[in-house]
Design a protein around this motif. Structure first.
Motif, PDB file in Angstrom:
ATOM      1  N   ALA A   1      11.316   4.593   2.362  1.00  0.00           N
ATOM      2  CA  ALA A   1      10.431   4.048   3.399  1.00  0.00           C
ATOM      3  C   ALA A   1       9.626   5.160   4.072  1.00  0.00           C
ATOM      4  N   VAL A   2      10.264   6.289   4.327  1.00  0.00           N
ATOM      5  CA  VAL A   2       9.572   7.421   4.945  1.00  0.00           C
ATOM      6  C   VAL A   2       8.513   7.968   3.985  1.00  0.00           C
ATOM      7  N   SER A   3       8.887   8.095   2.720  1.00  0.00           N
ATOM      8  CA  SER A   3       7.943   8.575   1.712  1.00  0.00           C
ATOM      9  C   SER A   3       6.739   7.645   1.617  1.00  0.00           C
ATOM     10  N   ARG A   4       6.986   6.348   1.616  1.00  0.00           N
ATOM     11  CA  ARG A   4       5.896   5.372   1.530  1.00  0.00           C
ATOM     12  C   ARG A   4       4.994   5.457   2.772  1.00  0.00           C
ATOM     13  N   MET A   5       5.599   5.652   3.941  1.00  0.00           N
ATOM     14  CA  MET A   5       4.824   5.792   5.173  1.00  0.00           C
ATOM     15  C   MET A   5       3.890   7.003   5.073  1.00  0.00           C
ATOM     16  N   ALA A   6       4.422   8.133   4.624  1.00  0.00           N
ATOM     17  CA  ALA A   6       3.609   9.350   4.492  1.00  0.00           C
ATOM     18  C   ALA A   6       2.513   9.150   3.442  1.00  0.00           C
ATOM     19  N   GLN A   7       2.857   8.501   2.346  1.00  0.00           N
ATOM     20  CA  GLN A   7       1.854   8.246   1.305  1.00  0.00           C
ATOM     21  C   GLN A   7       0.724   7.362   1.821  1.00  0.00           C
ATOM     22  N   GLU A   8       1.056   6.334   2.600  1.00  0.00           N
ATOM     23  CA  GLU A   8       0.028   5.451   3.151  1.00  0.00           C
ATOM     24  C   GLU A   8      -0.916   6.205   4.085  1.00  0.00           C
ATOM     25  N   ILE A   9      -0.368   7.101   4.883  1.00  0.00           N
ATOM     26  CA  ILE A   9      -1.200   7.905   5.789  1.00  0.00           C
ATOM     27  C   ILE A   9      -2.177   8.746   4.974  1.00  0.00           C
ATOM     28  N   LEU A  10      -1.662   9.395   3.937  1.00  0.00           N
ATOM     29  CA  LEU A  10      -2.516  10.235   3.095  1.00  0.00           C
ATOM     30  C   LEU A  10      -3.515   9.389   2.307  1.00  0.00           C
ATOM     31  N   GLU A  11      -3.085   8.244   1.806  1.00  0.00           N
ATOM     32  CA  GLU A  11      -3.991   7.345   1.079  1.00  0.00           C
ATOM     33  C   GLU A  11      -5.209   6.999   1.924  1.00  0.00           C
ATOM     34  N   ARG A  12      -4.985   6.662   3.187  1.00  0.00           N
ATOM     35  CA  ARG A  12      -6.107   6.306   4.072  1.00  0.00           C
ATOM     36  C   ARG A  12      -7.103   7.459   4.180  1.00  0.00           C
ATOM     37  N   ARG A  13      -6.588   8.669   4.292  1.00  0.00           N
ATOM     38  CA  ARG A  13      -7.489   9.828   4.392  1.00  0.00           C
ATOM     39  C   ARG A  13      -8.265  10.034   3.092  1.00  0.00           C
ATOM     40  N   ILE A  14      -7.596   9.869   1.959  1.00  0.00           N
ATOM     41  CA  ILE A  14      -8.270  10.049   0.666  1.00  0.00           C
ATOM     42  C   ILE A  14      -9.297   8.946   0.455  1.00  0.00           C
ATOM     43  N   ASN A  15      -8.900   7.705   0.709  1.00  0.00           N
ATOM     44  CA  ASN A  15      -9.814   6.576   0.509  1.00  0.00           C
ATOM     45  C   ASN A  15     -11.068   6.718   1.364  1.00  0.00           C
ATOM     46  N   ALA A  16     -10.947   7.342   2.520  1.00  0.00           N
ATOM     47  CA  ALA A  16     -12.088   7.515   3.415  1.00  0.00           C
ATOM     48  C   ALA A  16     -13.165   8.420   2.812  1.00  0.00           C
ATOM     49  N   ILE A  17     -12.778   9.318   1.903  1.00  0.00           N
ATOM     50  CA  ILE A  17     -13.782  10.229   1.323  1.00  0.00           C
ATOM     51  C   ILE A  17     -14.309   9.755  -0.023  1.00  0.00           C
ATOM     52  N   LEU A  18     -13.642   8.788  -0.628  1.00  0.00           N
ATOM     53  CA  LEU A  18     -14.097   8.289  -1.921  1.00  0.00           C
ATOM     54  C   LEU A  18     -15.195   7.255  -1.695  1.00  0.00           C
ATOM     55  N   ASP A  19     -16.230   7.315  -2.513  1.00  0.00           N
ATOM     56  CA  ASP A  19     -17.285   6.324  -2.302  1.00  0.00           C
ATOM     57  C   ASP A  19     -17.238   5.244  -3.383  1.00  0.00           C
ATOM     58  N   ALA A  20     -18.015   4.223  -3.185  1.00  0.00           N
ATOM     59  CA  ALA A  20     -17.989   3.040  -4.048  1.00  0.00           C
ATOM     60  C   ALA A  20     -18.508   3.315  -5.457  1.00  0.00           C
ATOM     61  N   ARG A  21     -19.091   4.474  -5.703  1.00  0.00           N
ATOM     62  CA  ARG A  21     -19.626   4.768  -7.030  1.00  0.00           C
ATOM     63  C   ARG A  21     -18.546   5.173  -8.025  1.00  0.00           C
ATOM     64  N   GLU A  22     -17.343   5.348  -7.566  1.00  0.00           N
ATOM     65  CA  GLU A  22     -16.239   5.727  -8.451  1.00  0.00           C
ATOM     66  C   GLU A  22     -16.019   4.646  -9.497  1.00  0.00           C
ATOM     67  N   GLU A  23     -15.694   5.061 -10.705  1.00  0.00           N
ATOM     68  CA  GLU A  23     -15.367   4.103 -11.755  1.00  0.00           C
ATOM     69  C   GLU A  23     -14.011   3.449 -11.487  1.00  0.00           C
ATOM     70  N   LEU A  24     -13.156   4.161 -10.780  1.00  0.00           N
ATOM     71  CA  LEU A  24     -11.847   3.629 -10.427  1.00  0.00           C
ATOM     72  C   LEU A  24     -11.906   3.016  -9.035  1.00  0.00           C
ATOM     73  N   PRO A  25     -11.124   1.988  -8.785  1.00  0.00           N
ATOM     74  CA  PRO A  25     -11.062   1.490  -7.397  1.00  0.00           C
ATOM     75  C   PRO A  25     -10.562   2.606  -6.479  1.00  0.00           C
ATOM     76  N   ALA A  26     -11.253   2.814  -5.366  1.00  0.00           N
ATOM     77  CA  ALA A  26     -10.902   3.906  -4.450  1.00  0.00           C
ATOM     78  C   ALA A  26      -9.458   3.800  -3.983  1.00  0.00           C
TER      79      ALA A  26
END
Length: 196
Positions: free
Chosen positions: A124-149
């Motif tokens: 649960a702690v690992s997932r919490m930390a991953q979600e925090i980091l995911e939000r930061r990464i997703n914020a810099i990825l733009d919609a032009r990516e071939e993969l879903p951000a």
């Protein structure tokens, strides 16, 4: 005494009282944060109760709950701060992030990492930390990516925490710079298109 002078004196006293309350509130919040960090050096996250944190911080449970809704919210706040300070996120970086500082930080306090990630609460702690980091990464990825951000962000975040776990389990023998290089290589390889 005229009314305007009287009101001015009251406003000044009110501002002084508010500053004192704000200072006390900041000090209590700091003490609560420090208490959790200190307790994590001695026992697992699951073994720590709100009453333990309040006692260590020398505050009442009511004061704890005035600042945080739960022990998990306190932890989330701390994880957000640590990840913000120790991970640089940028589209210019291989693997989208530089976690060298996080590797160095964890090398300094391996028992804290172990207290958070091992035991029943670890996933649960690992997932919490991953979600925090995911939000930061997703914020810099733009919609032009071939993969879903969101998938890209989750992959990078999960990969970092997998690399951190491997490093910890294997005695943290590599330097933080070596671990960053390994992480970047793994991520770069994962997202490099290969000709068929």
């Amino acid at each position: 005494m005229d009314r305007s002078k009287f009101m001015s004196d009251i406003e000044q006293k009110s501002a002084s009282v508010q500053e004192h309350v704000d200072l006390r509130s900041r000090r209590s919040r700091h003490d609560i944060n420090a208490a959790l960090a200190t307790l994590l050096l001695r026992r697992s996250y699951n073994a720590i109760r709100v009453s333990d944190i309040a006692k260590k911080a020398a505050v009442g449970r009511g004061t704890f709950y005035a600042h945080f809704d739960s022990k998990d919210e306190l932890l989330r706040t701390q994880l957000e701060g640590v990840l913000e300070r120790h991970i640089l996120v940028s589209t210019e970086l291989p693997g989208l992030l530089d976690a060298s500082s996080l590797f160095a930080h964890l090398r300094e306090v391996p028992q804290m990492y172990s207290a958070l990630m091992n035991g029943a609460g670890g996933p649960a702690v690992s997932r919490m930390a991953q979600e925090i980091l995911e939000r930061r990464i997703n914020a810099i990825l733009d919609a032009r990516e071939e993969l879903p951000a969101s998938l890209h962000g989750r992959f990078i975040s999960a990969s970092l925490f997998t690399v951190l776990a491997w490093w910890s389990e294997n005695g943290m023998l590599q330097t933080p710079a070596e671990m960053q290089s390994i992480f970047a290589e793994l991520c770069t390889t994962a997202f490099t298109k290969k000709a068929l």
